[in-house]
Design an enzyme around this catalytic site. Structure first.
Site, PDB file in Angstrom:
ATOM      1  N   ASP A  43      -7.572  -3.053   5.084  1.00 43.71           N
ATOM      2  CA  ASP A  43      -7.867  -3.123   3.658  1.00 43.71           C
ATOM      3  C   ASP A  43      -9.290  -3.585   3.375  1.00 43.71           C
ATOM      4  O   ASP A  43      -9.564  -4.760   3.135  1.00 43.71           O
ATOM      5  CB  ASP A  43      -6.877  -4.048   2.927  1.00 43.71           C
ATOM      6  CG  ASP A  43      -5.684  -3.249   2.427  1.00 43.71           C
ATOM      7  OD1 ASP A  43      -5.553  -2.078   2.817  1.00 43.71           O
ATOM      8  OD2 ASP A  43      -4.886  -3.798   1.657  1.00 43.71           O
ATOM      9  N   ARG A  73       2.270  -5.600   7.375  1.00 42.03           N
ATOM     10  CA  ARG A  73       1.393  -6.753   7.102  1.00 42.03           C
ATOM     11  C   ARG A  73       2.187  -8.045   7.199  1.00 42.03           C
ATOM     12  O   ARG A  73       3.420  -8.008   7.190  1.00 42.03           O
ATOM     13  CB  ARG A  73       0.872  -6.648   5.664  1.00 42.03           C
ATOM     14  CG  ARG A  73       0.148  -5.386   5.375  1.00 42.03           C
ATOM     15  CD  ARG A  73       0.579  -4.790   4.046  1.00 42.03           C
ATOM     16  NE  ARG A  73       0.067  -3.419   3.923  1.00 42.03           N
ATOM     17  CZ  ARG A  73      -1.135  -3.120   3.466  1.00 42.03           C
ATOM     18  NH1 ARG A  73      -1.923  -4.070   3.014  1.00 42.03           N
ATOM     19  NH2 ARG A  73      -1.546  -1.873   3.433  1.00 42.03           N
ATOM     20  N   ASP A 106      -1.310 -10.242   2.369  1.00 44.38           N
ATOM     21  CA  ASP A 106      -0.932  -8.822   2.307  1.00 44.38           C
ATOM     22  C   ASP A 106      -2.014  -7.928   2.909  1.00 44.38           C
ATOM     23  O   ASP A 106      -1.792  -6.734   3.097  1.00 44.38           O
ATOM     24  CB  ASP A 106      -0.639  -8.393   0.864  1.00 44.38           C
ATOM     25  CG  ASP A 106      -1.770  -8.758  -0.087  1.00 44.38           C
ATOM     26  OD1 ASP A 106      -2.026  -9.961  -0.260  1.00 44.38           O
ATOM     27  OD2 ASP A 106      -2.407  -7.848  -0.638  1.00 44.38           O
ATOM     28  N   ASP A 112      -3.608   2.115 -11.815  1.00 47.98           N
ATOM     29  CA  ASP A 112      -3.458   3.549 -12.059  1.00 47.98           C
ATOM     30  C   ASP A 112      -3.146   4.328 -10.786  1.00 47.98           C
ATOM     31  O   ASP A 112      -3.062   5.556 -10.799  1.00 47.98           O
ATOM     32  CB  ASP A 112      -4.733   4.096 -12.714  1.00 47.98           C
ATOM     33  CG  ASP A 112      -5.963   3.882 -11.834  1.00 47.98           C
ATOM     34  OD1 ASP A 112      -5.824   3.339 -10.712  1.00 47.98           O
ATOM     35  OD2 ASP A 112      -7.071   4.247 -12.260  1.00 47.98           O
ATOM     36  N   GLY A 113      -3.035   3.624  -9.674  1.00 51.52           N
ATOM     37  CA  GLY A 113      -2.687   4.288  -8.423  1.00 51.52           C
ATOM     38  C   GLY A 113      -3.842   5.032  -7.765  1.00 51.52           C
ATOM     39  O   GLY A 113      -3.662   5.668  -6.729  1.00 51.52           O
ATOM     40  N   LYS A 122      -4.533   6.745   0.875  1.00 54.28           N
ATOM     41  CA  LYS A 122      -4.890   5.727  -0.127  1.00 54.28           C
ATOM     42  C   LYS A 122      -5.519   6.392  -1.350  1.00 54.28           C
ATOM     43  O   LYS A 122      -6.387   7.248  -1.196  1.00 54.28           O
ATOM     44  CB  LYS A 122      -5.867   4.733   0.515  1.00 54.28           C
ATOM     45  CG  LYS A 122      -6.051   3.447  -0.269  1.00 54.28           C
ATOM     46  CD  LYS A 122      -6.694   2.377   0.602  1.00 54.28           C
ATOM     47  CE  LYS A 122      -7.017   1.140  -0.202  1.00 54.28           C
ATOM     48  NZ  LYS A 122      -7.648   0.104   0.620  1.00 54.28           N
TER      49      LYS A 122
HETATM   50  P1  AMP Z   1      -6.023  -4.978  -2.621  1.00 50.28           P
HETATM   51  O1  AMP Z   1      -6.771  -6.053  -3.320  1.00 50.28           O
HETATM   52  O2  AMP Z   1      -6.737  -3.650  -2.612  1.00 50.28           O
HETATM   53  O3  AMP Z   1      -5.551  -5.363  -1.279  1.00 50.28           O
HETATM   54  O4  AMP Z   1      -4.731  -4.701  -3.527  1.00 50.28           O
HETATM   55  C1  AMP Z   1      -3.791  -5.671  -3.852  1.00 50.28           C
HETATM   56  C2  AMP Z   1      -2.582  -5.020  -4.462  1.00 50.28           C
HETATM   57  O5  AMP Z   1      -2.935  -4.329  -5.650  1.00 50.28           O
HETATM   58  C3  AMP Z   1      -1.900  -4.010  -3.581  1.00 50.28           C
HETATM   59  O6  AMP Z   1      -0.521  -4.095  -3.826  1.00 50.28           O
HETATM   60  C4  AMP Z   1      -2.462  -2.707  -4.059  1.00 50.28           C
HETATM   61  O7  AMP Z   1      -1.628  -1.618  -3.786  1.00 50.28           O
HETATM   62  C5  AMP Z   1      -2.578  -2.959  -5.547  1.00 50.28           C
HETATM   63  N1  AMP Z   1      -3.607  -2.138  -6.194  1.00 50.28           N
HETATM   64  C6  AMP Z   1      -4.947  -2.250  -6.060  1.00 50.28           C
HETATM   65  N2  AMP Z   1      -5.585  -1.320  -6.813  1.00 50.28           N
HETATM   66  C7  AMP Z   1      -4.631  -0.607  -7.428  1.00 50.28           C
HETATM   67  C8  AMP Z   1      -4.635   0.497  -8.327  1.00 50.28           C
HETATM   68  N3  AMP Z   1      -5.776   1.052  -8.767  1.00 50.28           N
HETATM   69  N4  AMP Z   1      -3.450   0.968  -8.751  1.00 50.28           N
HETATM   70  C9  AMP Z   1      -2.299   0.427  -8.337  1.00 50.28           C
HETATM   71  N5  AMP Z   1      -2.216  -0.595  -7.492  1.00 50.28           N
HETATM   72  C10 AMP Z   1      -3.365  -1.113  -7.030  1.00 50.28           C
HETATM   73 MG    MG Z   2      -4.421  -4.787   0.116  1.00 53.76          MG
END
Ligand code: AMP
Ligand code: MG
Length: 491
Positions: A265, A186, A255, A128-129, A116
């Protein structure tokens, strides 16, 4: 046996055998500055047979900081969609994570290694990944806390830091975290096939998951509905455990719901300090959709989304029947756990009321949930027994006395012995939980490159039910500054 080296870890990737529509192949994007190990979890390392000393090798941080790949890894970002705060979002997917591959151990088990914070993917949308150190520490420590508490969770293998800057509300540094689970599929992985009307893919996915994780259903009639019912059961059991320990996930979007019933998560989660049924740990959750007392209902709501996605594979009536097992199962599991928290062995019709009234008392007096249950272990059920230090935690002493007298009668009615009961209760009522402020202290030190607090917290949380005399301070209620820390989705 934990004796593999990094070079002899065995990797495969069955997910990469699925049709290309399920993922995007890509390698992690390394940080610009060299990755360094912040912490590694030896219990998780054991699950993939990795010898303990391997984690301190520089190659470990290289491998799990995304700089190099091991033979057999076939990195990919998984595609999924999901309902976020009740609204269907057609495409999510691993926007900042990469499934490196599956490590297989001597016992024939497969563990997904999921990196991650590994950089942008085709599913990154505006992100930004990356993951910041702050949120990576929170996920890492809470995985360890859940592991210690015996609550199903993804495992965190290691936390790798970097000096690369990552921009959020302020400038922070990045980190990567390797999490492990038998599967990272998921509810949303099924939903994306359903809403794209890719019903053959849906069947392929369901067969894959059944084959890998529910093999006893492979040749059973009506296997898809039975599989669904298993997911219902695991989800009900999981959420019953969250409720009993006083933990809120914070972002129960579909998700973020594991098909294996694991806690998945970690974002703006929270262990409650003072008991509050309506506790909202996610600062961005303005309507309290994911408030503590909503979680059981949201579990059902999310399962109904999964049922919908499985409609092309199973009879509607059978899925409905599966869904209907949720409520009674949840209730039974929750009540069982709460009875154990009160130290009760037998089951009586009045127990539910006893539990409910106790929680009502905690709410009215803003009593610390973890501390009060631990202290309840010391309750004297003797006729003239005094329970002053417990009683002093309540504002309304009369109501406490009334409840205590019922509790005393209830204990005596099953010939409960106080010393035995205390031992029993201490095995289910943790002394140490990952309070937000404790995580915050570890984060603030880590941001100054001092990781000692992560080490200490990690150790404390591994055995949360044990008395750890040198660590008493970790069992205290939060200081005033630490009571209402804002945690949000920004991570
Ligand atoms: P989460 O709220 O962490 O479960 O994320 C929800 C979605 O947003 C998922 O598809 C994650 O991969 C994406 N996501 C969260 N933070 C980032 C980030 N900094 N860069 C790219 N995708 C993100
Ligand atoms: Mg998530």
């Amino acid at each position: 046996m934990s004796e593999r080296t990094l070079e002899t870890l065995s990797f495969d990737n069955t997910y990469a055998r699925l049709p290309e529509a399920f993922y995007a192949r890509l390698n992690p994007t390394p940080f610009n500055s060299p990755p360094y190990l912040i912490h590694a979890n030896q219990l998780a390392a054991e699950l993939i047979d990795l010898a303990p000393e391997q984690v301190t090798r520089p190659e470990f941080a290289e491998l799990f900081g995304g700089n190099v790949l091991a033979p057999g890894m076939e990195p990919l970002a998984m595609l999924y969609s999901g309902h976020q705060f009740g609204v269907y979002v057609p495409q999510l997917g691993d926007g900042r994570a990469v499934l490196l591959g599956e490590a297989t151990n001597e016992r024939g088990q497969r563990w997904d290694l999921h990196l991650k914070g590994a950089g942008m993917t085709p599913f990154s949308r505006d992100g930004d990944g990356r993951a910041v150190l702050r949120s990576s520490i929170r996920e890492y420590l809470c995985c360890a806390a859940m592991q210690g508490l015996g609550i199903p969770t993804t495992q965190a293998l290691c936390l790798v830091g970097s000096d690369d800057k990552v921009y959020r509300e302020q400038v922070e540094t990045g980190a990567m975290l390797v999490r492990m689970a038998p599967s990272h599929v998921r509810f949303g992985t099924f939903e994306v096939c359903y809403y794209r009307k890719q019903y053959e893919h849906l069947r392929t996915l369901a067969d894959y998951v059944i084959d890998q994780h529910f093999p006893y259903l492979r040749n059973v009639d009506g296997k898809y509905a039975k599989f669904f019912t298993e997911v219902v059961e695991r989800t009900a059991q999981l959420i019953a455990q969250w409720q009993a320990v006083g933990w809120a996930h914070g972002v129960m979007n579909t998700d973020n719901m594991s098909i294996l019933g694991l806690t998945l998560d970690y974002g703006p989660y929270g262990f409650m300090d003072d008991y509050d049924a309506g506790f909202i740990c996610n600062h961005s959750d303005h309507n309290g959709r994911y408030a503590f007392n909503q979680q059981p209902y949201i579990g059902l709501w999310n399962l109904s989304c999964l049922a919908q996605a499985l409609l092309p594979l199973a009879e509607k009536e059978a899925l409905k029947a599966g869904l209907e097992t949720y409520q009674p199962l949840f209730e039974r599991e929750y009540q069982k756990r709460m009875r154990a928290k009160l130290g009760l062995v037998e089951t009586r019709p009045t127990d539910e009321e006893l539990v409910r009234d106790f929680l009502g008392l905690l709410q009215g007096s803003h009593v610390d949930y973890t501390i009060v249950f631990r202290e309840l272990g010391t309750f004297s059920s003797a006729k003239d027994g005094r329970n002053d230090s417990l009683r002093d935690q309540f504002l309304n002493r009369e109501r406490f006395d009334e409840w205590a007298s019922r509790y005393r009668d209830r204990l005596r009615s099953e010939d409960s012995r106080d010393d035995e009961r205390r031992g029993r209760m201490n095995r289910v009522n943790p002394k140490y939980v990952l309070r937000n402020y404790l995580a915050q202290l570890a984060i603030e030190k880590a941001q100054q490159k001092d990781f000692s607090e992560i080490d200490r917290l990690f150790m404390v949380l591994q055995t949360p039910f044990a008395e750890q005399p040198a660590m008493e301070s970790y069992a205290l209620p939060p200081p005033n500054w630490g009571k209402h820390l804002a945690v949000s989705c920004s991570s």
